[in-house]
Design an enzyme around this catalytic site. Structure first.
Site, PDB file in Angstrom:
ATOM      1  N   TRP A   5       2.470  15.429   4.794  1.00  9.67           N
ATOM      2  CA  TRP A   5       2.307  14.426   3.723  1.00  9.67           C
ATOM      3  C   TRP A   5       0.821  14.096   3.546  1.00  9.67           C
ATOM      4  O   TRP A   5       0.294  14.077   2.433  1.00  9.67           O
ATOM      5  CB  TRP A   5       3.106  13.193   4.116  1.00  9.67           C
TER       6      TRP A   5
ATOM      7  N   HIS B  30      -4.042  18.904  15.890  1.00 11.08           N
ATOM      8  CA  HIS B  30      -3.213  18.042  16.752  1.00 11.08           C
ATOM      9  C   HIS B  30      -3.955  17.762  18.062  1.00 11.08           C
ATOM     10  O   HIS B  30      -3.405  17.181  18.982  1.00 11.08           O
ATOM     11  CB  HIS B  30      -1.885  18.734  17.085  1.00 11.08           C
TER      12      HIS B  30
ATOM     13  N   TYR C  79       2.774   6.305   9.610  1.00 11.66           N
ATOM     14  CA  TYR C  79       3.749   6.907   8.681  1.00 11.66           C
ATOM     15  C   TYR C  79       4.607   5.804   8.030  1.00 11.66           C
ATOM     16  O   TYR C  79       4.820   5.790   6.824  1.00 11.66           O
ATOM     17  CB  TYR C  79       4.628   7.865   9.487  1.00 11.66           C
TER      18      TYR C  79
HETATM   19  P1  PAP Z   1       3.648  18.913  11.677  1.00 15.35           P
HETATM   20  O1  PAP Z   1       3.157  18.161  12.880  1.00 15.35           O
HETATM   21  O2  PAP Z   1       4.449  20.125  12.035  1.00 15.35           O
HETATM   22  O3  PAP Z   1       2.580  19.177  10.677  1.00 15.35           O
HETATM   23  P2  PAP Z   1       4.502  16.676  10.176  1.00 15.35           P
HETATM   24  O4  PAP Z   1       4.277  16.956   8.753  1.00 15.35           O
HETATM   25  O5  PAP Z   1       3.500  15.837  10.895  1.00 15.35           O
HETATM   26  O6  PAP Z   1       4.750  18.001  10.970  1.00 15.35           O
HETATM   27  O7  PAP Z   1       5.894  15.943  10.344  1.00 15.35           O
HETATM   28  C1  PAP Z   1       7.047  16.378   9.692  1.00 15.35           C
HETATM   29  C2  PAP Z   1       7.817  15.128   9.301  1.00 15.35           C
HETATM   30  O8  PAP Z   1       7.231  14.575   8.101  1.00 15.35           O
HETATM   31  C3  PAP Z   1       9.266  15.458   8.947  1.00 15.35           C
HETATM   32  O9  PAP Z   1      10.010  14.310   9.340  1.00 15.35           O
HETATM   33  P3  PAP Z   1      11.560  14.343   9.654  1.00 15.35           P
HETATM   34  O10 PAP Z   1      11.826  15.472  10.576  1.00 15.35           O
HETATM   35  O11 PAP Z   1      11.859  13.015  10.293  1.00 15.35           O
HETATM   36  O12 PAP Z   1      12.246  14.483   8.346  1.00 15.35           O
HETATM   37  C4  PAP Z   1       9.182  15.615   7.449  1.00 15.35           C
HETATM   38  O13 PAP Z   1      10.424  15.473   6.805  1.00 15.35           O
HETATM   39  C5  PAP Z   1       8.224  14.509   7.082  1.00 15.35           C
HETATM   40  N1  PAP Z   1       7.570  14.743   5.787  1.00 15.35           N
HETATM   41  C6  PAP Z   1       7.068  15.899   5.301  1.00 15.35           C
HETATM   42  N2  PAP Z   1       6.551  15.709   4.081  1.00 15.35           N
HETATM   43  C7  PAP Z   1       6.730  14.409   3.773  1.00 15.35           C
HETATM   44  C8  PAP Z   1       6.411  13.609   2.626  1.00 15.35           C
HETATM   45  N3  PAP Z   1       5.814  14.126   1.569  1.00 15.35           N
HETATM   46  N4  PAP Z   1       6.731  12.296   2.664  1.00 15.35           N
HETATM   47  C9  PAP Z   1       7.334  11.762   3.745  1.00 15.35           C
HETATM   48  N5  PAP Z   1       7.675  12.451   4.856  1.00 15.35           N
HETATM   49  C10 PAP Z   1       7.384  13.777   4.874  1.00 15.35           C
END
Ligand code: PAP
Length: 333
Positions: free
Chosen positions: A84, A142, A231
């Site tokens: 995000w 990270h 978040y």
């Molecule tokens: P990463 O560490 O692999 O980059 P990261 O993007 O930090 O992952 O985290 C993924 C989480 O962000 C997911 O959460 P969930 O498993 O609880 O659903 C994902 O759905 C959520 N996420 C990704 N894009 C968005 C967005 N645009 N808005 C809100 N949440 C999002």
């Protein structure tokens, strides 16, 4: 030196049999070892648990990456909202380059547009040439602050850290790895055991509390340099945070832009629902290893309640009270 690719998000750890027998290999033998809940081997370095395969690229990042003053480094504990934040920062700095309906986010996953230092750039090459990337360069990592090279910590470059309730982080990370089935031979632990390990801080990039505290303290010391986001706060008021992020990066919105509704347009473009439903994020992948769809699971606050017991939540609450007590870092559970 060309190396096996380790795309993103604590890496698609393919195998480590090709680790050259050099000083890094020797260093690895001297470090305390453990197993991540998903079966991947970890080593303890500078107080943090790092996956063995990403260890080499982390050391390369430390050694070779030189931040420019205009760089923006997005930092996070895995599964805290990086995807995000990548979409938001990319859209903010490029808002005069692309119209919303031509934004590359519509056809590319955010991780392709904003590369990870250790899981992408320094995983592909020991010392990649990053000079051609136009300013402002945006990278993600990270890596804990203490492991970041001085070139990131000291100059004028900006650091944006995003964190999230550890309970949701744990559940999100578990689903991500199970969905991508990374580490063919690795046998993941059952939920209870995996949670226990997470609570002990044995988790890639963990302990989570030291990861968060490192950036929290840096933010308190120098808020102009380190922006600390949660978040859950972005979920609550994305308009406010888009403005805040833009100001922090030195790209504030003009009154005219605000009147034109540009902030709302960026919020919509980067929203979970919009990104999740794009063709590229439904069916694409990151270099054949990670499914783009796995970065967009539920995007909810408090999803842990569907998987963890109140006792488990209480355990995390106690850990946070003991580690964060009085420092001002608070998560509502
Ligand atoms: P990463 O560490 O692999 O980059 P990261 O993007 O930090 O992952 O985290 C993924 C989480 O962000 C997911 O959460 P969930 O498993 O609880 O659903 C994902 O759905 C959520 N996420 C990704 N894009 C968005 C967005 N645009 N808005 C809100 N949440 C999002």
């Amino acid at each position: 030196m060309e190396k096996k690719e380790d795309p993103n998000c604590n890496s698609a750890e393919v195998d480590n049999n090709n680790t050259p027998k050099d000083e890094i290999h020797e260093l690895l033998q001297t470090l305390e070892q453990q197993t991540n809940w998903d079966g991947r081997p970890l080593v303890k370095y500078d107080g943090f648990w790092l996956t063995v395969l990403s260890f080499r690229s982390i050391l390369s990042t430390q050694k070779y990456f030189k931040a420019k003053d205009s760089d923006v480094i997005l930092t996070s504990f895995p599964k805290s909202g990086t995807t995000w934040l990548k979409a938001l920062t990319f859209s903010i700095v490029n808002r005069n380059v692309y119209t919303i309906d031509q934004n590359p986010l519509l056809t590319c996953n955010p991780h392709t547009l904003v590369p990870s230092l250790e899981h992408h750039l320094y995983s592909l090459q020991e010392n990649p040439n990053l000079q051609h990337i136009p300013s402002p360069r945006i990278f993600s990592t990270h890596m804990p602050l203490s492991i970041l090279h001085d070139s990131i910590r000291d100059p004028e470059c900006k650091i944006i850290y995003i964190c999230r309730s550890p309970l949701d982080v744990f559940i999100s990370s578990r689903h991500f790895w199970l969905e991508n089935k990374i580490g063919k031979d690795a046998v993941p632990l059952e939920l209870d055991e995996a949670f226990d390990r997470f609570c002990q801080g044995i988790h890639s990039s963990g302990p989570f509390w030291d990861h968060m505290l490192g950036y929290w303290n840096a933010h308190l010391k120098n808020p102009e340099k380190v922006l600390f986001l949660k978040y859950e706060d972005l979920k609550q008021d994305i308009t406010f945070y888009i403005k805040k992020i833009a100001e922090f990066m030195g790209y504030p919105f003009t009154e005219e832009e605000e009147k034109q509704g540009l902030i709302d347009e960026i919020a919509k473009l980067c929203s979970f629902e919009n990104l999740k439903n794009l063709e590229v994020n439904k069916n694409g992948d990151i270099r054949g290893v990670l499914k783009n769809s796995s970065f967009f699971r539920k995007g909810k606050v408090g999803d842990w309640t569907n998987y963890l017991t109140p006792d488990m939540a209480e355990r995390i609450k106690k850990i946070m009270e003991s580690k964060f007590g009085g420092c001002g870092l608070i998560f509502k559970i």
